[in-house]
Design a protein around this motif. Structure first.
Motif, PDB file in Angstrom:
ATOM      1  N   LEU A   1       0.819  -1.210   0.000  1.00 49.46           N
ATOM      2  CA  LEU A   1       0.000   0.000   0.000  1.00 49.46           C
ATOM      3  C   LEU A   1       0.853   1.261   0.000  1.00 49.46           C
ATOM      4  O   LEU A   1       0.647   2.166  -0.807  1.00 49.46           O
ATOM      5  N   LYS A   2       1.856   1.323   0.882  1.00 50.32           N
ATOM      6  CA  LYS A   2       2.689   2.531   0.974  1.00 50.32           C
ATOM      7  C   LYS A   2       3.459   2.778  -0.329  1.00 50.32           C
ATOM      8  O   LYS A   2       3.650   3.916  -0.733  1.00 50.32           O
TER       9      LYS A   2
ATOM     10  N   HIS B   1      -4.910   9.926   0.569  1.00 48.44           N
ATOM     11  CA  HIS B   1      -4.697   9.269   1.856  1.00 48.44           C
ATOM     12  C   HIS B   1      -4.626   7.764   1.638  1.00 48.44           C
ATOM     13  O   HIS B   1      -5.298   7.215   0.756  1.00 48.44           O
ATOM     14  N   SER B   2      -3.829   7.097   2.427  1.00 50.08           N
ATOM     15  CA  SER B   2      -3.664   5.649   2.262  1.00 50.08           C
ATOM     16  C   SER B   2      -4.982   4.884   2.454  1.00 50.08           C
ATOM     17  O   SER B   2      -5.195   3.854   1.813  1.00 50.08           O
ATOM     18  N   ASN B   3      -5.886   5.400   3.299  1.00 50.36           N
ATOM     19  CA  ASN B   3      -7.194   4.739   3.466  1.00 50.36           C
ATOM     20  C   ASN B   3      -7.987   4.784   2.162  1.00 50.36           C
ATOM     21  O   ASN B   3      -8.683   3.824   1.821  1.00 50.36           O
ATOM     22  N   THR B   4      -7.891   5.883   1.442  1.00 55.64           N
ATOM     23  CA  THR B   4      -8.578   6.023   0.156  1.00 55.64           C
ATOM     24  C   THR B   4      -8.017   5.020  -0.845  1.00 55.64           C
ATOM     25  O   THR B   4      -8.772   4.330  -1.547  1.00 55.64           O
TER      26      THR B   4
ATOM     27  N   ALA C   1      -6.427   2.246  -0.157  1.00 55.88           N
ATOM     28  CA  ALA C   1      -6.788   0.898   0.291  1.00 55.88           C
ATOM     29  C   ALA C   1      -8.203   0.540  -0.147  1.00 55.88           C
ATOM     30  O   ALA C   1      -8.463  -0.582  -0.601  1.00 55.88           O
ATOM     31  N   THR C   2      -9.126   1.495  -0.042  1.00 55.39           N
ATOM     32  CA  THR C   2     -10.504   1.268  -0.489  1.00 55.39           C
ATOM     33  C   THR C   2     -10.542   1.031  -1.994  1.00 55.39           C
ATOM     34  O   THR C   2     -11.228   0.123  -2.483  1.00 55.39           O
TER      35      THR C   2
ATOM     36  N   LYS D   1      -9.328  -2.421  -2.869  1.00 54.51           N
ATOM     37  CA  LYS D   1     -10.381  -3.425  -2.602  1.00 54.51           C
ATOM     38  C   LYS D   1     -11.357  -3.480  -3.774  1.00 54.51           C
ATOM     39  O   LYS D   1     -11.728  -4.559  -4.242  1.00 54.51           O
TER      40      LYS D   1
ATOM     41  N   ASN E   1       1.103  -7.370   5.962  1.00 53.72           N
ATOM     42  CA  ASN E   1       0.744  -6.482   4.859  1.00 53.72           C
ATOM     43  C   ASN E   1       0.356  -7.279   3.621  1.00 53.72           C
ATOM     44  O   ASN E   1       0.702  -8.453   3.493  1.00 53.72           O
TER      45      ASN E   1
END
Length: 123
Positions: A28-29, A41-44, A46-47, A50, A66
Motif C-alpha cells: 500500500l505505501k 490518503h492511504s485509506n482512500t 486501500a478502499t 479493494k 501487509n
C-alpha cells in the motif's frame, strides 16, 4: 448474442492502476508513494484497491501483516480494451473514423499519419 461487458475504471481507480503498473507490484505505501502529488490518503487507496480486486484488476497476497498487490491486467491490455470500447461507442467501430476525427480536431498531423503509415508498412 450477448454483448461482452467491458471492465472500466473510474478516474481514481485508473490513477491507482497507473501507479501499480509503474512499480509492477507493491505494498500500500509503495502504491501511494508512486501516485502523483497531491497523494491521496492511504485509506482512500486501500478502499480503491479493494474495489479493483472486486473488479478483477488486482490481486494480493499476504506478506507478514501487509498485502502485496499485483495487477492482473497489463496497461497494454487495458489500453487495447479501452480504445476498442471508445471506438465502438463513439465511432461505430470504425478506427478510420476515429483517426479522421483526430485529424479534424488537429490532434494528429499529416506527419504523424505518414509516420504511422511507415510503421505499418514495416510490420
Amino acid at each position: 448474442m450477448a454483448k461482452s461487458t467491458v471492465k472500466t475504471l473510474t478516474k481514481a481507480e485508473e490513477q491507482v492502476m497507473h501507479a501499480l503498473w509503474q512499480i509492477g507490484e507493491g505494498f500500500l505505501k509503495d502504491i501511494v508513494e508512486a501516485m502523483p502529488t497531491p497523494q491521496p490518503h492511504s485509506n482512500t487507496v486501500a478502499t480503491l484497491l479493494k474495489i479493483l480486486m472486486d473488479k478483477g484488476f488486482v490481486t494480493s497476497q499476504a506478506v507478514g501483516r501487509n498485502n502485496l498487490y499485483q495487477p492482473l491486467m497489463s496497461k497494454a491490455q487495458y489500453s487495447k480494451q479501452s480504445l476498442g470500447s471508445l471506438v465502438s461507442s463513439y465511432f461505430d467501430g470504425s478506427y478510420s473514423s476515429a483517426v479522421s476525427f483526430l485529424v479534424d480536431q488537429k490532434k494528429l498531423s499529416v506527419q504523424d499519419l505518414e509516420m504511422l503509415l511507415k510503421e505499418l508498412k514495416n510490420k
